[in-house]
Design a protein around this motif. Structure first.
Motif, PDB file in Angstrom:
ATOM      1  N   LEU A 213       0.829  -1.206   0.000  1.00  0.00           N
ATOM      2  CA  LEU A 213       0.000   0.000   0.000  1.00  0.00           C
ATOM      3  C   LEU A 213       0.865   1.258   0.000  1.00  0.00           C
ATOM      4  CD1 LEU A 213      -2.709   1.432   0.154  1.00  0.00           C
ATOM      5  CD2 LEU A 213      -2.697   1.070   2.635  1.00  0.00           C
ATOM      6  N   CYS A 214       1.914   1.264   0.789  1.00  0.00           N
ATOM      7  CA  CYS A 214       2.816   2.424   0.823  1.00  0.00           C
ATOM      8  C   CYS A 214       3.445   2.664  -0.552  1.00  0.00           C
ATOM      9  CB  CYS A 214       3.909   2.218   1.871  1.00  0.00           C
ATOM     10  SG  CYS A 214       3.339   2.369   3.578  1.00  0.00           S
ATOM     11  N   ASP A 215       3.824   1.589  -1.208  1.00  0.00           N
ATOM     12  CA  ASP A 215       4.420   1.729  -2.543  1.00  0.00           C
ATOM     13  C   ASP A 215       3.395   2.266  -3.537  1.00  0.00           C
ATOM     14  OD1 ASP A 215       6.851   0.962  -4.311  1.00  0.00           O
ATOM     15  OD2 ASP A 215       5.136   0.059  -5.356  1.00  0.00           O
ATOM     16  N   ASP A 216       2.146   1.794  -3.455  1.00  0.00           N
ATOM     17  CA  ASP A 216       1.095   2.309  -4.341  1.00  0.00           C
ATOM     18  C   ASP A 216       0.867   3.798  -4.117  1.00  0.00           C
ATOM     19  OD1 ASP A 216       0.612  -0.080  -5.637  1.00  0.00           O
ATOM     20  OD2 ASP A 216      -0.966  -0.713  -4.249  1.00  0.00           O
ATOM     21  N   LEU A 217       0.886   4.210  -2.854  1.00  0.00           N
ATOM     22  CA  LEU A 217       0.653   5.617  -2.535  1.00  0.00           C
ATOM     23  C   LEU A 217       1.803   6.500  -3.052  1.00  0.00           C
ATOM     24  CD1 LEU A 217      -0.719   5.220   1.095  1.00  0.00           C
ATOM     25  CD2 LEU A 217      -1.988   6.153  -0.856  1.00  0.00           C
ATOM     26  N   LYS A 218       3.020   6.007  -2.922  1.00  0.00           N
ATOM     27  CA  LYS A 218       4.165   6.797  -3.393  1.00  0.00           C
ATOM     28  C   LYS A 218       4.160   6.968  -4.906  1.00  0.00           C
ATOM     29  CE  LYS A 218       7.186   5.353   0.394  1.00  0.00           C
ATOM     30  NZ  LYS A 218       8.390   4.555   0.772  1.00  0.00           N
ATOM     31  N   HIS A 219       3.501   6.044  -5.609  1.00  0.00           N
ATOM     32  CA  HIS A 219       3.495   6.073  -7.071  1.00  0.00           C
ATOM     33  C   HIS A 219       2.071   6.262  -7.613  1.00  0.00           C
ATOM     34  CE1 HIS A 219       7.201   3.866  -5.972  1.00  0.00           C
ATOM     35  NE2 HIS A 219       7.717   4.469  -7.031  1.00  0.00           N
ATOM     36  N   LEU A 220       1.305   7.155  -6.974  1.00  0.00           N
ATOM     37  CA  LEU A 220      -0.048   7.427  -7.441  1.00  0.00           C
ATOM     38  C   LEU A 220      -0.032   7.988  -8.874  1.00  0.00           C
ATOM     39  CD1 LEU A 220      -2.035   8.906  -4.422  1.00  0.00           C
ATOM     40  CD2 LEU A 220      -2.459   6.777  -5.633  1.00  0.00           C
ATOM     41  N   GLY A 221       0.889   8.932  -9.119  1.00  0.00           N
ATOM     42  CA  GLY A 221       1.172   9.583 -10.415  1.00  0.00           C
ATOM     43  C   GLY A 221       0.177   9.442 -11.545  1.00  0.00           C
ATOM     44  N   GLY A 222       0.531   9.932 -12.703  1.00  0.00           N
ATOM     45  CA  GLY A 222      -0.298   9.890 -13.885  1.00  0.00           C
ATOM     46  C   GLY A 222      -1.200  11.120 -13.976  1.00  0.00           C
ATOM     47  N   ASP A 223      -2.147  11.096 -14.917  1.00  0.00           N
ATOM     48  CA  ASP A 223      -3.073  12.218 -15.034  1.00  0.00           C
ATOM     49  C   ASP A 223      -4.084  12.176 -13.894  1.00  0.00           C
ATOM     50  OD1 ASP A 223      -4.930  10.238 -15.672  1.00  0.00           O
ATOM     51  OD2 ASP A 223      -4.586  10.462 -17.822  1.00  0.00           O
ATOM     52  N   GLU A 224      -4.934  13.175 -13.834  1.00  0.00           N
ATOM     53  CA  GLU A 224      -5.867  13.292 -12.708  1.00  0.00           C
ATOM     54  C   GLU A 224      -6.851  12.125 -12.655  1.00  0.00           C
ATOM     55  OE1 GLU A 224      -7.710  16.807 -11.644  1.00  0.00           O
ATOM     56  OE2 GLU A 224      -5.924  18.041 -11.753  1.00  0.00           O
ATOM     57  N   LYS A 225      -7.312  11.680 -13.807  1.00  0.00           N
ATOM     58  CA  LYS A 225      -8.251  10.562 -13.824  1.00  0.00           C
ATOM     59  C   LYS A 225      -7.605   9.303 -13.277  1.00  0.00           C
ATOM     60  CE  LYS A 225     -11.336   7.979 -16.875  1.00  0.00           C
ATOM     61  NZ  LYS A 225     -11.821   7.800 -18.269  1.00  0.00           N
ATOM     62  N   GLU A 226      -6.377   9.042 -13.711  1.00  0.00           N
ATOM     63  CA  GLU A 226      -5.653   7.863 -13.228  1.00  0.00           C
ATOM     64  C   GLU A 226      -5.330   7.984 -11.748  1.00  0.00           C
ATOM     65  OE1 GLU A 226      -1.545   5.335 -14.173  1.00  0.00           O
ATOM     66  OE2 GLU A 226      -2.048   7.138 -15.337  1.00  0.00           O
ATOM     67  N   MET A 227      -4.945   9.194 -11.324  1.00  0.00           N
ATOM     68  CA  MET A 227      -4.602   9.413  -9.921  1.00  0.00           C
ATOM     69  C   MET A 227      -5.828   9.219  -9.026  1.00  0.00           C
ATOM     70  SD  MET A 227      -2.491  12.602  -8.300  1.00  0.00           S
ATOM     71  CE  MET A 227      -1.724  12.450  -6.687  1.00  0.00           C
ATOM     72  N   ARG A 228      -6.987   9.694  -9.482  1.00  0.00           N
ATOM     73  CA  ARG A 228      -8.216   9.517  -8.707  1.00  0.00           C
ATOM     74  C   ARG A 228      -8.560   8.029  -8.588  1.00  0.00           C
ATOM     75  NH1 ARG A 228     -11.153  12.143 -11.751  1.00  0.00           N
ATOM     76  NH2 ARG A 228     -11.024  14.179 -10.734  1.00  0.00           N
ATOM     77  N   SER A 229      -8.417   7.316  -9.689  1.00  0.00           N
ATOM     78  CA  SER A 229      -8.707   5.877  -9.675  1.00  0.00           C
ATOM     79  C   SER A 229      -7.734   5.135  -8.762  1.00  0.00           C
ATOM     80  CB  SER A 229      -8.622   5.331 -11.101  1.00  0.00           C
ATOM     81  OG  SER A 229      -8.799   3.937 -11.116  1.00  0.00           O
ATOM     82  N   ASN A 230      -6.451   5.488  -8.820  1.00  0.00           N
ATOM     83  CA  ASN A 230      -5.444   4.836  -7.964  1.00  0.00           C
ATOM     84  C   ASN A 230      -5.690   5.124  -6.491  1.00  0.00           C
ATOM     85  OD1 ASN A 230      -4.169   3.768 -10.199  1.00  0.00           O
ATOM     86  ND2 ASN A 230      -2.654   5.415 -10.344  1.00  0.00           N
ATOM     87  N   LEU A 231      -6.114   6.363  -6.197  1.00  0.00           N
ATOM     88  CA  LEU A 231      -6.390   6.714  -4.804  1.00  0.00           C
ATOM     89  C   LEU A 231      -7.588   5.933  -4.279  1.00  0.00           C
ATOM     90  CD1 LEU A 231      -5.770   8.405  -2.321  1.00  0.00           C
ATOM     91  CD2 LEU A 231      -7.165  10.262  -3.296  1.00  0.00           C
ATOM     92  N   ILE A 232      -8.611   5.759  -5.095  1.00  0.00           N
ATOM     93  CA  ILE A 232      -9.774   4.966  -4.681  1.00  0.00           C
ATOM     94  C   ILE A 232      -9.357   3.523  -4.394  1.00  0.00           C
ATOM     95  CG2 ILE A 232     -11.954   3.985  -5.485  1.00  0.00           C
ATOM     96  CD1 ILE A 232     -12.432   6.591  -7.010  1.00  0.00           C
ATOM     97  N   ASN A 233      -8.493   2.983  -5.241  1.00  0.00           N
ATOM     98  CA  ASN A 233      -7.988   1.613  -5.023  1.00  0.00           C
ATOM     99  C   ASN A 233      -7.192   1.510  -3.728  1.00  0.00           C
ATOM    100  OD1 ASN A 233      -9.134   0.616  -7.382  1.00  0.00           O
ATOM    101  ND2 ASN A 233      -7.319   1.085  -8.611  1.00  0.00           N
ATOM    102  N   CYS A 234      -6.430   2.556  -3.420  1.00  0.00           N
ATOM    103  CA  CYS A 234      -5.648   2.558  -2.172  1.00  0.00           C
ATOM    104  C   CYS A 234      -6.564   2.595  -0.954  1.00  0.00           C
ATOM    105  CB  CYS A 234      -4.695   3.762  -2.150  1.00  0.00           C
ATOM    106  SG  CYS A 234      -3.286   3.616  -3.272  1.00  0.00           S
ATOM    107  N   VAL A 235      -7.654   3.367  -1.055  1.00  0.00           N
ATOM    108  CA  VAL A 235      -8.621   3.419   0.048  1.00  0.00           C
ATOM    109  C   VAL A 235      -9.250   2.037   0.260  1.00  0.00           C
ATOM    110  CG1 VAL A 235     -10.810   4.393   0.813  1.00  0.00           C
ATOM    111  CG2 VAL A 235      -9.098   5.874  -0.248  1.00  0.00           C
ATOM    112  N   LYS A 236      -9.636   1.389  -0.836  1.00  0.00           N
ATOM    113  CA  LYS A 236     -10.211   0.038  -0.738  1.00  0.00           C
ATOM    114  C   LYS A 236      -9.201  -0.954  -0.173  1.00  0.00           C
ATOM    115  CE  LYS A 236     -13.495   0.573  -4.571  1.00  0.00           C
ATOM    116  NZ  LYS A 236     -13.856   0.109  -5.943  1.00  0.00           N
ATOM    117  N   HIS A 237      -7.948  -0.821  -0.599  1.00  0.00           N
ATOM    118  CA  HIS A 237      -6.896  -1.712  -0.110  1.00  0.00           C
ATOM    119  C   HIS A 237      -6.692  -1.541   1.389  1.00  0.00           C
ATOM    120  CE1 HIS A 237      -2.493  -3.287  -0.647  1.00  0.00           C
ATOM    121  NE2 HIS A 237      -3.270  -4.128  -0.007  1.00  0.00           N
TER     122      HIS A 237
END
Length: 383
Positions: A213-237
């Motif tokens: 999870l820490c690694d996913d958070l450090k590499h949220l990156g990408g455009d805003e749509k991708e970053m929003r999707s990655n953040l939602i996945n991190c919350v679920k994780h």
């Protein structure tokens, strides 16, 4: 990317439990079949019967300090193993579901970097398993053979003081009883160490998920749509990790409480016994191995519990390290909310009385030393 097989890392541990009759095949629990009958024979005929005759014998030796102290710590270990086995069997359905959950996609490493990130934790668990197994089996070997190694067979000395409803000093009852004690103690030690390492594996898994999870958070990156999707996945994780930790803790919290209580007494009584037995005898080596095994056993619980707390406390810092500068205000707000909600680290406890940390480990060792001091002073006065 091919899924990471978490169960493969525990194959030796799981195989040992299967052999002991403590792990039904697949994702099933116990059913009316031959394996259940085998498990009942092992648990009742070996574990419970051996624990009963030792526990009942305590009543007859309470006035003999040396005999009492030489027996009570092994008896406590037997009782503790019976309790571990009971809670394992009682929570088998929950435990099997946990092992189904670890195969979920949300718990999978996303790339080779994350696989390399979790490998040290898995390797560390395997090394602990090896060291602990060697100490336990060395202890069992000396327990099983010290009456022979110390040449006490002429008086028909059994490995353990126990009460039997027959004269266990005459042949062939002596030989039968001796074999039963040896087989029972090998079963008991094997069950105890594999249950301990299974609990350590669950804690190791929680810590490894925090690393991912820490690694996913450090590499949220990408455009805003991708970053929003990655953040939602991190919350679920993160929610999945919390749920897994809660369910795991509900399975082993009573086991840990009983383990720490019996271990604190056992270490103190073992140190006291070392002052009474003949140095460098078979019994002396059995106490040395047993004392070290119990200390390692407590350390394993506290180390992996401490690792969970440390790794989970790093989650909000990992979120701060992501490339959040320049993203839209809604994403920044969501990231701040997530950071605030992850401020409290995951703490594994024993019935909420104390946490599995290295500070707890040091406190238990101090308690053990207090027991040893009291016993040593009482023995000095009686001499």
């Amino acid at each position: 990317m091919e899924d990471f097989d978490w169960k493969k890392t525990l194959k030796t541990n799981i195989l040992s439990l299967k052999i002991l009759g403590l792990w039904p095949k697949g994702n099933e629990t116990y059913k009316p079949n031959s394996y259940t009958a085998y498990a009942a024979f092992c648990v009742l005929g070996l574990l419970c019967s051996h624990s009963f005759v030792q526990t009942f014998n305590i009543y007859f030796i309470m006035d003999d300090l040396e005999a009492f102290t030489s027996s009570i710590f092994v008896t406590l270990s037997c009782i503790g193993t019976v309790a571990k086995t009971y809670y394992l069997l009682q929570n088998m359905k929950t435990l099997k579901q946990l092992f189904v959950n670890i195969t979920d996609d949300i718990f999978q490493p996303r790339n080779d970097r994350q696989i390399r990130l979790i490998q040290p934790s898995i390797l560390f668990w395997r090394r602990f398993y090896l060291v602990f197994r060697v100490l336990c089996y060395n202890t069992t070997f000396f327990w099983s053979t010290y009456p022979i190694l110390d040449k006490w067979t002429k008086v028909h000395r059994l490995p353990f003081l126990a009460w039997y409803p027959y004269n266990s000093k005459i042949s062939p009852l002596y030989e039968i009883t001796y074999i039963h004690q040896v087989v029972s103690i090998w079963y008991l030690v094997s069950a105890s160490l594999n249950i301990d390492m299974l609990i350590a594996a669950l804690n190791m898994f929680i810590g490894a998920q925090c690393d991912i999870l820490c690694d996913d958070l450090k590499h949220l990156g990408g455009d805003e749509k991708e970053m929003r999707s990655n953040l939602i996945n991190c919350v679920k994780h993160h929610r999945a990790i919390l749920k897994f930790a809660q369910e795991s803790n509900s399975f082993f919290n009573w086991i840990v409480l009983l383990q720490f209580f019996t271990s604190a007494i056992s270490v103190g009584f073992t140190m006291f016994q070392l002052t009474l037995v003949v140095p460098f005898s078979g019994q002396f080596y059995s106490f040395i191995c047993y004392g070290n095994a119990i200390i390692i056993e407590m350390f394993i619980y506290c180390w992996f519990g401490n690792e969970v707390e440390i790794k989970s406390s790093a989650i909000p810092y990992a979120a701060f390290e992501c490339n959040w500068v320049g993203v839209s205000l809604p994403i920044q707000k969501n990231l701040v909310i997530f950071t605030l909600r992850t401020q409290r680290p995951i703490k594994l406890s024993a019935v909420n009385l104390f946490y599995l940390t290295l500070d707890t480990f040091k406190a238990i060792l101090r308690t053990s030393w207090s027991y040893f001091t009291v016993l040593n002073q009482a023995n000095s006065r009686s001499v």
